[in-house]
Design a protein around this motif. Sequence first.
Motif, short mmCIF file in Angstrom:
data_model
loop_
_atom_site.label_atom_id
_atom_site.label_comp_id
_atom_site.label_asym_id
_atom_site.label_seq_id
_atom_site.Cartn_x
_atom_site.Cartn_y
_atom_site.Cartn_z
N UNK A 278 -32.70 -6.69 24.84
CA UNK A 278 -31.37 -6.42 24.29
C UNK A 278 -30.63 -7.74 24.06
N UNK A 279 -29.93 -7.82 22.93
CA UNK A 279 -29.06 -8.96 22.63
C UNK A 279 -27.64 -8.44 22.53
N UNK A 280 -26.72 -9.08 23.27
CA UNK A 280 -25.32 -8.66 23.28
C UNK A 280 -24.45 -9.70 22.59
N UNK A 281 -23.52 -9.24 21.76
CA UNK A 281 -22.60 -10.15 21.09
C UNK A 281 -21.24 -9.52 20.93
N UNK A 282 -20.35 -10.22 20.22
CA UNK A 282 -18.99 -9.71 20.06
C UNK A 282 -18.44 -10.06 18.68
N UNK A 283 -17.84 -9.10 18.07
CA UNK A 283 -17.01 -9.18 16.87
C UNK A 283 -17.78 -9.34 15.57
N UNK A 284 -17.04 -9.10 14.49
CA UNK A 284 -17.58 -9.19 13.14
C UNK A 284 -18.04 -10.62 12.82
N UNK B 55 -19.32 -14.72 26.24
CA UNK B 55 -19.09 -14.89 27.67
C UNK B 55 -18.83 -13.60 28.44
N UNK B 56 -18.15 -12.64 27.80
CA UNK B 56 -17.69 -11.47 28.55
C UNK B 56 -18.84 -10.63 29.12
N UNK B 57 -19.93 -10.53 28.37
CA UNK B 57 -21.07 -9.74 28.86
C UNK B 57 -21.69 -10.39 30.10
N UNK B 58 -21.67 -11.72 30.14
CA UNK B 58 -22.20 -12.45 31.30
C UNK B 58 -21.38 -12.12 32.53
N UNK B 59 -20.06 -12.22 32.42
CA UNK B 59 -19.21 -11.96 33.58
C UNK B 59 -19.36 -10.53 34.06
N UNK C 99 -8.91 -15.89 26.23
CA UNK C 99 -9.49 -15.51 24.94
C UNK C 99 -10.83 -14.80 25.11
N UNK C 100 -11.16 -14.43 26.32
CA UNK C 100 -12.41 -13.71 26.59
C UNK C 100 -12.14 -12.20 26.58
N UNK C 101 -12.84 -11.44 25.74
CA UNK C 101 -12.62 -10.00 25.66
C UNK C 101 -13.36 -9.24 26.77
N UNK C 102 -13.17 -9.71 27.99
CA UNK C 102 -13.85 -9.13 29.14
C UNK C 102 -12.93 -9.11 30.35
N UNK C 103 -13.47 -9.20 31.54
CA UNK C 103 -12.66 -9.07 32.76
C UNK C 103 -11.69 -10.23 33.00
N UNK C 104 -12.00 -11.42 32.49
CA UNK C 104 -11.25 -12.62 32.85
C UNK C 104 -9.73 -12.52 32.70
N UNK C 105 -9.19 -11.99 31.59
CA UNK C 105 -7.73 -11.91 31.49
C UNK C 105 -7.10 -11.07 32.59
N UNK C 106 -7.86 -10.09 33.08
CA UNK C 106 -7.35 -9.23 34.14
C UNK C 106 -7.58 -9.87 35.51
N UNK C 107 -8.80 -10.31 35.75
CA UNK C 107 -9.18 -10.86 37.06
C UNK C 107 -8.38 -12.12 37.38
N UNK C 108 -8.29 -13.05 36.43
CA UNK C 108 -7.65 -14.35 36.67
C UNK C 108 -6.36 -14.55 35.88
#
Length: 262
Positions: free
Chosen positions: A65-71, A13-17, A238-247
Motif C-alpha cells: 500500500x502507498x499512502x499520500x495526501x491531496x490532489x 507525514x500524517x500517515x506516519x504519525x 500544516x500536517x493533516x493528521x494528529x499533530x495540530x491536535x496533539x501538539x
Amino acid sequence: MKRFPKSIICMTEESVEVLYALGRSELIVGVSAYVERPPEAKKKRTISAFTHANLKRIIEMKPDLVLGFSDIQKDIAKDLIAEGLNVFIANHRSIEGILNYIQMLGNLVGENEKASSYIQELEEKISYAKSKAKTFKIRPKVYVEEWDNPLICGIQWFSEIVEICGGEIIHKEKSLSSLATGRIVTNEEIVAACPDIILACWCGKKVVFNHIYERAGFSSLPAVKNSQVFELDPAIFLQPGPAPIVSGIDQLLEIFENYQQT
C-alpha cells in the motif's frame, strides 16, 4: 483469515504519525523527506518529497500500500496505479476529516479498535481546549499566514484549531477553500480586518518577521504594535493528521492565555 497490508510507503507525514500512534510502525518501509513526527521515523528509508517521488524505487520495493495526501499528489498516484500498486490518497481539509482519516487508516491496517480509542483521546483534547477557551475574557482576532508571496491564509483545519483554542479567524470563509489559490488574501484585506494576533507558518521555510512588519499598513495593526506575531512549526500545524491536535492545541492555548494579560 483477514489479510492486511504488511508493507506501506507513506508519502506524507500524517500517515506516519498515525501508524506510530496505533503501534504499527513496523509496517512502514518508506517515508517522505519531510517526516518529523515521531523523531525515530526519520530513520526510515526516504522515498519521496511532496510534489515528487522516486517512482522507480517505490515500484522496486513492491509495497502492499502507498499512502499520500491531496490532489497535489494525483500524478504520482496515477503513475503508481499504472504500475499495479495499491494507492490511497486522502483529501480531507477539516478537523473532522482528520479524525475520519485516522479511523480509515486504522481500518486499512486492521486496527479499528485502536483507532477508535485514539480518536477518543484526541476528542478529549479538543474538548479540553474548548473548555479552556471559554475562560478567556478576550477572543482575539487572528490572521493565519501559510505563505508570504502571494499571501495565503490558513487552511481549514488550522483555522478550526485556532477557533477551538479561543481565537477568531479573520478569513474564515477563505479557509474553507480546498485549493491554495482560493486562500489568497491581500494586504488591504488583512489591514481592514485589523488582527490582534498574527500566526505565521510558512510551508517549507523560516518566517522572516521584517517581511511582515514592513508591509504597507501593517505598522498600525494591533498584532504588530503589541508584538503579537508568532512563528509556528509547519510540521505541527500544516500536517493533516494528529499533530495540530496533539501538539498544536497546547501552543495555541499558551499564546491566547498570555494574550489575556496584554
